[in-house]
Design a protein around this motif. Structure first.
Motif, PDB file in Angstrom:
ATOM      1  N   ALA A  12     -44.702 -18.571  59.536  1.00 22.36           N
ATOM      2  CA  ALA A  12     -45.894 -19.311  59.965  1.00 22.36           C
ATOM      3  C   ALA A  12     -47.174 -18.623  59.494  1.00 22.36           C
ATOM      4  O   ALA A  12     -48.081 -19.284  58.975  1.00 22.36           O
ATOM      5  CB  ALA A  12     -45.903 -19.462  61.485  1.00 22.36           C
ATOM      6  N   SER A  13     -47.234 -17.310  59.644  1.00 20.30           N
ATOM      7  CA  SER A  13     -48.447 -16.611  59.206  1.00 20.30           C
ATOM      8  C   SER A  13     -48.598 -16.674  57.690  1.00 20.30           C
ATOM      9  O   SER A  13     -49.714 -16.816  57.176  1.00 20.30           O
ATOM     10  CB  SER A  13     -48.454 -15.160  59.702  1.00 20.30           C
ATOM     11  OG  SER A  13     -47.396 -14.429  59.141  1.00 20.30           O
ATOM     12  N   LYS A  71     -48.069 -33.570  54.052  1.00 25.17           N
ATOM     13  CA  LYS A  71     -46.867 -33.610  53.211  1.00 25.17           C
ATOM     14  C   LYS A  71     -46.586 -32.235  52.588  1.00 25.17           C
ATOM     15  O   LYS A  71     -45.433 -31.813  52.498  1.00 25.17           O
ATOM     16  CB  LYS A  71     -46.994 -34.669  52.116  1.00 25.17           C
ATOM     17  CG  LYS A  71     -46.831 -36.068  52.621  1.00 25.17           C
ATOM     18  CD  LYS A  71     -46.890 -37.075  51.493  1.00 25.17           C
ATOM     19  CE  LYS A  71     -46.803 -38.487  52.023  1.00 25.17           C
ATOM     20  NZ  LYS A  71     -46.917 -39.478  50.953  1.00 25.17           N
ATOM     21  N   ILE A  72     -47.642 -31.557  52.160  1.00 23.97           N
ATOM     22  CA  ILE A  72     -47.462 -30.218  51.584  1.00 23.97           C
ATOM     23  C   ILE A  72     -46.870 -29.284  52.621  1.00 23.97           C
ATOM     24  O   ILE A  72     -45.851 -28.623  52.375  1.00 23.97           O
ATOM     25  CB  ILE A  72     -48.800 -29.652  51.062  1.00 23.97           C
ATOM     26  CG1 ILE A  72     -49.286 -30.456  49.855  1.00 23.97           C
ATOM     27  CG2 ILE A  72     -48.656 -28.166  50.701  1.00 23.97           C
ATOM     28  CD1 ILE A  72     -50.719 -30.176  49.454  1.00 23.97           C
ATOM     29  N   MET A  73     -47.478 -29.238  53.792  1.00 26.72           N
ATOM     30  CA  MET A  73     -47.038 -28.296  54.814  1.00 26.72           C
ATOM     31  C   MET A  73     -45.700 -28.704  55.429  1.00 26.72           C
ATOM     32  O   MET A  73     -44.896 -27.832  55.776  1.00 26.72           O
ATOM     33  CB  MET A  73     -48.120 -28.131  55.879  1.00 26.72           C
ATOM     34  CG  MET A  73     -49.437 -27.595  55.305  1.00 26.72           C
ATOM     35  SD  MET A  73     -49.287 -26.123  54.268  1.00 26.72           S
ATOM     36  CE  MET A  73     -49.013 -24.884  55.505  1.00 26.72           C
ATOM     37  N   ASP A  74     -45.439 -29.996  55.566  1.00 28.21           N
ATOM     38  CA  ASP A  74     -44.126 -30.432  56.074  1.00 28.21           C
ATOM     39  C   ASP A  74     -42.999 -29.973  55.156  1.00 28.21           C
ATOM     40  O   ASP A  74     -41.898 -29.698  55.621  1.00 28.21           O
ATOM     41  CB  ASP A  74     -44.070 -31.954  56.229  1.00 28.21           C
ATOM     42  CG  ASP A  74     -44.745 -32.456  57.495  1.00 28.21           C
ATOM     43  OD1 ASP A  74     -45.183 -31.625  58.317  1.00 28.21           O
ATOM     44  OD2 ASP A  74     -44.837 -33.694  57.656  1.00 28.21           O
ATOM     45  N   SER A  75     -43.267 -29.896  53.854  1.00 25.44           N
ATOM     46  CA  SER A  75     -42.221 -29.440  52.935  1.00 25.44           C
ATOM     47  C   SER A  75     -41.839 -27.992  53.223  1.00 25.44           C
ATOM     48  O   SER A  75     -40.747 -27.551  52.868  1.00 25.44           O
ATOM     49  CB  SER A  75     -42.660 -29.614  51.475  1.00 25.44           C
ATOM     50  OG  SER A  75     -43.545 -28.599  51.048  1.00 25.44           O
ATOM     51  N   TRP A  76     -42.721 -27.265  53.893  1.00 23.37           N
ATOM     52  CA  TRP A  76     -42.460 -25.868  54.256  1.00 23.37           C
ATOM     53  C   TRP A  76     -41.949 -25.728  55.681  1.00 23.37           C
ATOM     54  O   TRP A  76     -41.090 -24.898  55.957  1.00 23.37           O
ATOM     55  CB  TRP A  76     -43.740 -25.043  54.106  1.00 23.37           C
ATOM     56  CG  TRP A  76     -44.157 -24.877  52.691  1.00 23.37           C
ATOM     57  CD1 TRP A  76     -44.914 -25.740  51.933  1.00 23.37           C
ATOM     58  CD2 TRP A  76     -43.832 -23.786  51.838  1.00 23.37           C
ATOM     59  NE1 TRP A  76     -45.080 -25.249  50.670  1.00 23.37           N
ATOM     60  CE2 TRP A  76     -44.425 -24.044  50.583  1.00 23.37           C
ATOM     61  CE3 TRP A  76     -43.113 -22.610  52.015  1.00 23.37           C
ATOM     62  CZ2 TRP A  76     -44.306 -23.171  49.513  1.00 23.37           C
ATOM     63  CZ3 TRP A  76     -42.995 -21.738  50.957  1.00 23.37           C
ATOM     64  CH2 TRP A  76     -43.593 -22.028  49.716  1.00 23.37           C
ATOM     65  N   THR A  77     -42.495 -26.518  56.608  1.00 24.78           N
ATOM     66  CA  THR A  77     -42.156 -26.318  58.015  1.00 24.78           C
ATOM     67  C   THR A  77     -40.887 -27.032  58.449  1.00 24.78           C
ATOM     68  O   THR A  77     -40.252 -26.616  59.409  1.00 24.78           O
ATOM     69  CB  THR A  77     -43.316 -26.764  58.930  1.00 24.78           C
ATOM     70  OG1 THR A  77     -43.584 -28.150  58.725  1.00 24.78           O
ATOM     71  CG2 THR A  77     -44.561 -25.938  58.667  1.00 24.78           C
ATOM     72  N   TRP A  78     -40.505 -28.091  57.774  1.00 27.24           N
ATOM     73  CA  TRP A  78     -39.326 -28.847  58.193  1.00 27.24           C
ATOM     74  C   TRP A  78     -38.075 -28.491  57.406  1.00 27.24           C
ATOM     75  O   TRP A  78     -37.041 -29.138  57.557  1.00 27.24           O
ATOM     76  CB  TRP A  78     -39.587 -30.347  58.131  1.00 27.24           C
ATOM     77  CG  TRP A  78     -40.565 -30.772  59.177  1.00 27.24           C
ATOM     78  CD1 TRP A  78     -41.855 -31.164  58.985  1.00 27.24           C
ATOM     79  CD2 TRP A  78     -40.362 -30.808  60.604  1.00 27.24           C
ATOM     80  NE1 TRP A  78     -42.463 -31.452  60.182  1.00 27.24           N
ATOM     81  CE2 TRP A  78     -41.563 -31.241  61.188  1.00 27.24           C
ATOM     82  CE3 TRP A  78     -39.271 -30.502  61.431  1.00 27.24           C
ATOM     83  CZ2 TRP A  78     -41.701 -31.384  62.570  1.00 27.24           C
ATOM     84  CZ3 TRP A  78     -39.424 -30.650  62.800  1.00 27.24           C
ATOM     85  CH2 TRP A  78     -40.620 -31.091  63.355  1.00 27.24           C
ATOM     86  N   GLN A  79     -38.145 -27.491  56.570  1.00 28.31           N
ATOM     87  CA  GLN A  79     -36.980 -27.027  55.826  1.00 28.31           C
ATOM     88  C   GLN A  79     -36.695 -25.576  56.182  1.00 28.31           C
ATOM     89  O   GLN A  79     -37.613 -24.792  56.388  1.00 28.31           O
ATOM     90  CB  GLN A  79     -37.222 -27.117  54.311  1.00 28.31           C
ATOM     91  CG  GLN A  79     -37.387 -28.529  53.825  1.00 28.31           C
ATOM     92  CD  GLN A  79     -37.466 -28.572  52.321  1.00 28.31           C
ATOM     93  OE1 GLN A  79     -36.442 -28.680  51.676  1.00 28.31           O
ATOM     94  NE2 GLN A  79     -38.658 -28.501  51.782  1.00 28.31           N
TER      95      GLN A  79
END
Length: 149
Positions: A12-13, A71-79
């Protein structure tokens, strides 16, 4: 399984630092300050953060994203896990795969993960525009075309 372990907080950081870099520190601080004021006495989730920050992105011309911040951040947080970016200098390709760590579930072979990755790079000591790796592979000649614009 812990939902919020040390790896989760570290990721997250790192994601917030990544966002502050590609958005620019000034834009990030402006958006995050407004977000903290608006949601200071209420509940919020990550969508609230990304959508709130998007208002500040839409209200300026300096930073251009390939898609919405959500969309950019979801590609990181949901995987699960993190990407491993590889540059093959022989073929001229830039590739992303899932980085295998002790934290990752290595029992499954899911190669369908793709992240929307900002690539910062320099050419002859000069900072070039950020390139977005949003597919499994991109040709390095794509970088050269972008730097000539």
């Amino acid at each position: 399984m812990l939902l919020f372990d040390e790896f989760t907080y570290d990721k997250a950081s790192a994601l917030l630092r990544m966002a502050s870099t590609f958005l620019t520190e000034k834009l990030f601080i402006k958006g995050i300050s407004s977000y903290l004021k608006k949601f200071s006495f209420s509940n919020a989730d990550q969508d609230d953060l990304w959508n709130h920050m998007q208002m500040f992105i839409d209200d300026q011309d300096e930073v251009q994203l390939p898609t919405s911040l959500k969309k950019i951040m979801d590609s990181w947080t949901w995987q699960k896990g993190l990407p491993l970016v590889t540059i093959n200098t022989s073929t001229g390709t830039l590739t992303q795969d899932q980085f295998k760590t002790a934290y990752a579930d290595n029992t499954t072979s899911d190669n369908n993960h793709t992240w929307i990755i900002p690539i910062s790079w320099m050419k002859n000591g000069i900072q070039q525009p950020t390139v977005w790796l949003d597919t499994k592979t991109i040709l390095l000649s794509h970088f050269q075309k972008l730097s000539q614009k």
